[in-house]
Write an enzyme that holds these catalytic residues in place. Structure first.
Site, PDB file in Angstrom:
ATOM      1  N   ASP A 124      12.211  23.583  67.009  1.00 12.56           N
ATOM      2  CA  ASP A 124      13.251  23.391  67.916  1.00 12.56           C
ATOM      3  C   ASP A 124      12.791  24.058  69.470  1.00 12.56           C
ATOM      4  O   ASP A 124      14.035  22.925  70.760  1.00 12.56           O
ATOM      5  CB  ASP A 124      14.081  24.475  67.946  1.00 12.56           C
ATOM      6  CG  ASP A 124      14.959  24.218  65.838  1.00 12.56           C
ATOM      7  OD1 ASP A 124      15.210  22.617  66.207  1.00 12.56           O
ATOM      8  OD2 ASP A 124      15.867  25.075  66.085  1.00 12.56           O
ATOM      9  N   SER A 173      17.714  34.395  57.983  1.00 16.96           N
ATOM     10  CA  SER A 173      18.190  33.394  59.314  1.00 16.96           C
ATOM     11  C   SER A 173      18.178  32.221  58.802  1.00 16.96           C
ATOM     12  O   SER A 173      18.130  31.151  58.000  1.00 16.96           O
ATOM     13  CB  SER A 173      16.475  33.180  59.104  1.00 16.96           C
ATOM     14  OG  SER A 173      16.829  32.983  61.244  1.00 16.96           O
TER      15      SER A 173
END
Length: 417
Positions: A124, A173
């Site tokens: 990311d 997560s």
């Protein structure tokens, strides 16, 4: 840093981004931090968490609705049959959309910098910064630059009295958007660990529901109707996530190769994506020629690779898009999809552009457009001729070598050669 300075932070209200707020002020000397949350289809409770955390921090908080833009990009991905190592891209498609929205707020608000809470191990950071580094703003990544660990962040949050529950955000997560839901971390980091059913929210256990069929209508490669009713992209994706998910469609458990070279265990849910991709490929199989299909597989692979990297603005993608768009002018028609046993299986397809002749393919017709069956005899004789010749030549050469060795002459003469 002199003067009043302001930074826009990609803000979720979770531990990482919450910790970044005081760090940007204390370690980077920013006078003002603003939080930006971008809606790409996350659950409502995530926005509630972000809003509550921002309020507790006294943080100016902006929410940008980018669902429609994201849905359009997801359907662009369908035209390119975009998957990475077999799974439909979700997070990878969303990150540049999010980054663009944050950059827009930052520029409108006169910010000097943009920041994210990504670590230095994941994808990311690269996807965000590919967008931001095309601007004049400074790019800051506190978690990566300060080498923070989750344990340190939890202790820091506790010391500062930050509005997080000791960093406990659940066992896994999770990243959710309109197109996919990813689950990683904790025991899932062990490739041998068999995940429990409770990691899944979008998909029921496969096989627990009766068989069901739907009809999808495509125009120029894009899905435009469900069971004959026109439907906009966001509603279509949400509807298919519910419907296909109830049949257990769209689960992926895989070892994924990240851009930085790390191999990670990932679990994904993507019911609508799986359904639409399967239907689209089925329609392409009907309307595209063999050469178009084979070449498009290469184009689709390159498109997906650039999408995974967060680089859909690259010049290469413009060229790929041109080829994809040309092929999609014929991808118009309907596909019937059957949901059964965790699968979304195309079971029927129709198009006025079908490169198909029922009479030509039928065993009950004698000829094909004036070509008699016996005309194929010559083709059959030539088919494989070069391979047969190569095998024959090789066999003769090997036999000659064996004969020479049998005569006690280990070397071939110049005449033999």
């Amino acid at each position: 840093m002199s003067g009043t300075s302001k930074v826009a932070l990609a803000f979720s209200g979770g531990l990482d981004t919450t910790v970044c707020v005081p760090l940007l002020e204390e370690e980077y000397d920013y006078d003002e931090v603003i939080g930006v949350t971008v809606d790409v289809g996350q659950p409502a409770e995530e926005f509630d968490e972000a809003e509550e955390t921002a309020e507790a921090l006294g943080l100016d908080h902006y929410v940008v609705d980018a669902k429609a833009e994201f849905a359009d990009l997801c359907l662009d991905a369908v035209t390119a049959n975009a998957t990475y190592q077999t799974y439909p891209l979700g997070t990878a498609l969303a990150r540049p959309i999010i980054a663009e929205a944050i950059l827009g707020v930052a520029e409108d608000e006169g910010c000097d910098a943009v920041a994210h809470g990504c670590t230095g191990k994941g994808n990311d950071q690269l996807r965000f910064e590919a967008v931001w580094r095309d601007s004049d703003l400074e790019v800051i990544a506190p978690v990566r630059e300060l080498g923070l660990t989750r344990e340190w962040e939890m202790e820091y949050a506790d010391e500062k009295g930050l509005p997080v529950e000791g960093g406990n955000e659940g066992d896994w997560s999770i990243d959710t958007n309109l197109w996919s839901r990813s689950v990683e971390g904790a025991n899932l980091e062990d490739p041998g660990y068999v995940p429990p059913e409770d990691i899944y929210e979008w998909t029921d256990t496969p096989g627990g529901k009766d068989v069901e069929t739907i009809e999808l209508t495509f125009e120029d490669g894009y899905p435009v109707a469900l069971d004959g009713q026109e439907i906009d992209p966001v509603e279509l994706i949400e509807t298919l996530n519910d419907l296909a998910g109830s049949h257990g469609v769209g689960r992926t458990d895989m070892m994924e190769d990240r851009m930085l070279g790390l191999k990670v265990r990932e679990n994904y849910e993507h019911p609508a994506a799986t359904t639409l991709l399967n239907a689209h490929e089925a329609l392409e199989g009907l309307v595209l020629t063999k050469e178009e299909r084979e070449f498009k597989q290469q184009v689709d692979h390159q498109w997906a690779e650039k999408a995974y990297q967060g680089l859909l603005s690259a010049p290469l993608v413009d060229a790929l898009d041109g080829f994809v768009a040309q092929t999609q002018t014929k991808v118009t028609g309907t596909v019937t999809v059957k949901f059964e046993g965790g699968q979304a299986r195309p079971v029927g397809r129709e198009s006025e552009y079908a490169v198909y002749s029922e009479s030509a393919a039928s065993f009950n017709t004698e000829s094909v457009d004036g070509i008699a069956q016996e005309d194929a005899t010559g083709v059959a004789k030539y088919h494989g001729f070069q391979s047969r010749l190569a095998n024959e030549v090789t066999a003769d050469a090997e036999a000659k070598k064996a004969e020479l060795l049998a005569d006690g002459n280990g070397e071939a003469t110049e005449e033999d050669q």
